[in-house]
Design a protein around this motif. Structure first.
Motif, mmCIF file in Angstrom:
data_model
loop_
_atom_site.group_PDB
_atom_site.id
_atom_site.type_symbol
_atom_site.label_atom_id
_atom_site.label_comp_id
_atom_site.label_asym_id
_atom_site.label_seq_id
_atom_site.Cartn_x
_atom_site.Cartn_y
_atom_site.Cartn_z
ATOM 1 N N THR A 176 -0.633 -2.061 3.546
ATOM 2 C CA THR A 176 -0.307 -2.618 2.235
ATOM 3 C C THR A 176 -1.583 -3.058 1.521
ATOM 4 O O THR A 176 -2.464 -3.643 2.135
ATOM 5 N N GLY A 177 -1.687 -2.713 0.254
ATOM 6 C CA GLY A 177 -2.814 -3.184 -0.549
ATOM 7 C C GLY A 177 -3.992 -2.233 -0.612
ATOM 8 O O GLY A 177 -5.018 -2.551 -1.204
ATOM 9 N N CYS A 178 -3.876 -1.041 -0.021
ATOM 10 C CA CYS A 178 -5.034 -0.136 -0.038
ATOM 11 C C CYS A 178 -4.985 0.853 -1.208
ATOM 12 O O CYS A 178 -5.772 1.792 -1.264
ATOM 13 N N GLY A 179 -4.057 0.663 -2.126
ATOM 14 C CA GLY A 179 -4.108 1.426 -3.377
ATOM 15 C C GLY A 179 -3.210 2.652 -3.441
ATOM 16 O O GLY A 179 -3.322 3.457 -4.369
ATOM 17 N N LYS A 180 -2.273 2.786 -2.499
ATOM 18 C CA LYS A 180 -1.428 3.984 -2.458
ATOM 19 C C LYS A 180 -0.547 4.099 -3.710
ATOM 20 O O LYS A 180 -0.460 5.159 -4.326
ATOM 21 N N THR A 181 0.096 2.981 -4.054
ATOM 22 C CA THR A 181 0.967 3.004 -5.233
ATOM 23 C C THR A 181 0.142 3.251 -6.495
ATOM 24 O O THR A 181 0.546 4.025 -7.374
ATOM 25 N N THR A 182 -1.027 2.613 -6.552
ATOM 26 C CA THR A 182 -1.905 2.817 -7.712
ATOM 27 C C THR A 182 -2.250 4.299 -7.858
ATOM 28 O O THR A 182 -2.229 4.843 -8.960
ATOM 29 N N LEU A 183 -2.520 4.957 -6.738
ATOM 30 C CA LEU A 183 -2.861 6.382 -6.797
ATOM 31 C C LEU A 183 -1.687 7.212 -7.327
ATOM 32 O O LEU A 183 -1.867 8.069 -8.201
HETATM 33 N N1 ADP Z 1 -1.065 -4.591 -11.898
HETATM 34 C C1 ADP Z 1 -1.911 -5.148 -11.015
HETATM 35 N N2 ADP Z 1 -2.650 -6.234 -11.335
HETATM 36 C C2 ADP Z 1 -3.512 -6.771 -10.458
HETATM 37 N N3 ADP Z 1 -3.743 -6.291 -9.216
HETATM 38 C C3 ADP Z 1 -3.044 -5.212 -8.843
HETATM 39 C C4 ADP Z 1 -2.093 -4.570 -9.717
HETATM 40 N N4 ADP Z 1 -1.561 -3.499 -9.066
HETATM 41 C C5 ADP Z 1 -2.136 -3.480 -7.842
HETATM 42 N N5 ADP Z 1 -3.029 -4.491 -7.703
HETATM 43 C C6 ADP Z 1 -3.872 -4.745 -6.532
HETATM 44 O O1 ADP Z 1 -4.525 -3.533 -6.192
HETATM 45 C C7 ADP Z 1 -4.520 -3.347 -4.785
HETATM 46 C C8 ADP Z 1 -3.793 -2.038 -4.438
HETATM 47 O O2 ADP Z 1 -2.424 -2.199 -4.743
HETATM 48 P P1 ADP Z 1 -1.335 -1.074 -4.472
HETATM 49 O O3 ADP Z 1 -1.749 0.175 -5.148
HETATM 50 O O4 ADP Z 1 -0.010 -1.631 -4.852
HETATM 51 O O5 ADP Z 1 -1.455 -0.879 -2.894
HETATM 52 P P2 ADP Z 1 -0.404 -0.270 -1.841
HETATM 53 O O6 ADP Z 1 0.613 0.507 -2.598
HETATM 54 O O7 ADP Z 1 -1.235 0.559 -0.923
HETATM 55 O O8 ADP Z 1 0.204 -1.427 -1.114
HETATM 56 C C9 ADP Z 1 -3.890 -4.581 -4.176
HETATM 57 O O9 ADP Z 1 -4.911 -5.490 -3.831
HETATM 58 C C10 ADP Z 1 -3.047 -5.126 -5.301
HETATM 59 O O10 ADP Z 1 -2.895 -6.507 -5.191
#
Ligand code: ADP
Ligand code: MG
Length: 260
Positions: A54-61
């Motif tokens: 969790t938190g390594c940017g998968k959803t962001t990607l």
């Molecule tokens: N909209 C946002 N605002 C601030 N921080 C964010 C936001 N979205 C994600 N993050 C941060 O970016 C990092 C990657 O998040 P995320 O892509 O959700 O990871 P994963 O899906 O791998 O758990 C995390 O540290 C998260 O807290």
């Protein structure tokens, strides 16, 4: 039947990311490097699993690929058939069906948006519901379905537009173990049938090995790719093979060790 080996490596990639990065500002004013220096090529027909804590940017990607989030570094190239947002479908961990629509009209929604005539929509949606094992549930609303059934419906909804690229963000993370096994098998059957390209996020090593033609392992701070594994196991995949265990241990090491 197509196999993992039949993925054509000589084709130009469906999707190509070079040096993609994304920062967020936290509430306390510090920056979070959600992604940094992501280089990734996805070939047509591949089933790629993105694996990481969790938190390594998968959803962001996935959001960047879907065109929901904007990268602040790097380039993304998509082939014409998946130019940002087109022919790309997204399945989330928590189902996103419209609560006031029936199962059938949820699945038909994307077709309706594309102007497909009512009768044709109904036929296509019914066929898809049959493929995901929801025949008989056409006229019920999402709250009457179990969590697993809702994810089946969400997958049918995503596939209705016949996407070239299917993005899935921990879609089976919230269902019980036996349901997850059924859904994993169903997804592989659909992939082998339709040959869409899949980017599937999970934090579960077993799931990554059971599903992926390739596993992309992420590390965090900053979110980045630390390792990639081509999965050479035959399908259907079984955990009892020694090669499965070997791969599991290699991946676990990659997850804990960081970059090579
Ligand atoms: N909209 C946002 N605002 C601030 N921080 C964010 C936001 N979205 C994600 N993050 C941060 O970016 C990092 C990657 O998040 P995320 O892509 O959700 O990871 P994963 O899906 O791998 O758990 C995390 O540290 C998260 O807290
Ligand atoms: Mg996530």
């Amino acid at each position: 039947m197509p196999t993992d080996a039949s993925i054509r490596r000589e084709d130009s990639p469906l999707l190509e990311l070079k040096g993609v990065g994304k920062k967020f500002w936290s509430e306390s004013g510090t920056t979070v490097a959600a992604l940094s220096g992501i280089d990734l090529e996805v070939r047509r027909g591949e089933f790629v699993t993105l694996l990481g804590a969790t938190g390594c940017g998968k959803t962001t990607l996935l959001n960047i690929v879907a065109g929901i989030a904007e990268p602040d570094a790097g380039q993304i190239r998509m082939s014409d058939d998946v130019a940002v947002g087109r022919n790309v479908a997204y399945v989330f961990q928590h189902y996103t069906l419209f609560p006031w629509r029936t199962t059938l009209s949820n699945v038909a929604f994307g077709l309706q948006m594309r102007g497909v005539p009512r009768r044709r929509r109904k036929t296509l949606a019914s066929e898809l519901l049959a493929k995901v094992g929801l025949t008989g549930f056409e006229n019920v609303r999402p709250h009457e379905l179990s969590g697993g059934m809702r994810q089946r419906a969400a997958i049918a909804q995503a596939l209705a537009i016949d996407p070239a690229l299917l993005l899935m963000d921990e879609p089976f993370g919230a269902v019980d173990d036996s349901t997850r096994i059924e859904l994993q098998q169903m997804l592989i059957d659909l992939w082998q049938d339709k040959r869409m390209t899949v980017l599937f996020v999970t934090h579960n090593i077993d799931e990554a090995i059971l599903l992926g033609s390739r596993i992309v392992v992420f590390g965090d701070r900053p979110g980045r790719i630390v390792h990639q594994f081509e999965v050479d196991l035959p399908r259907p995949r079984v955990r009892s093979l020694p090669r499965f265990t070997e791969l599991f241990l290699d991946i676990r090491n990659a997850l804990s060790a960081g970059p090579e």
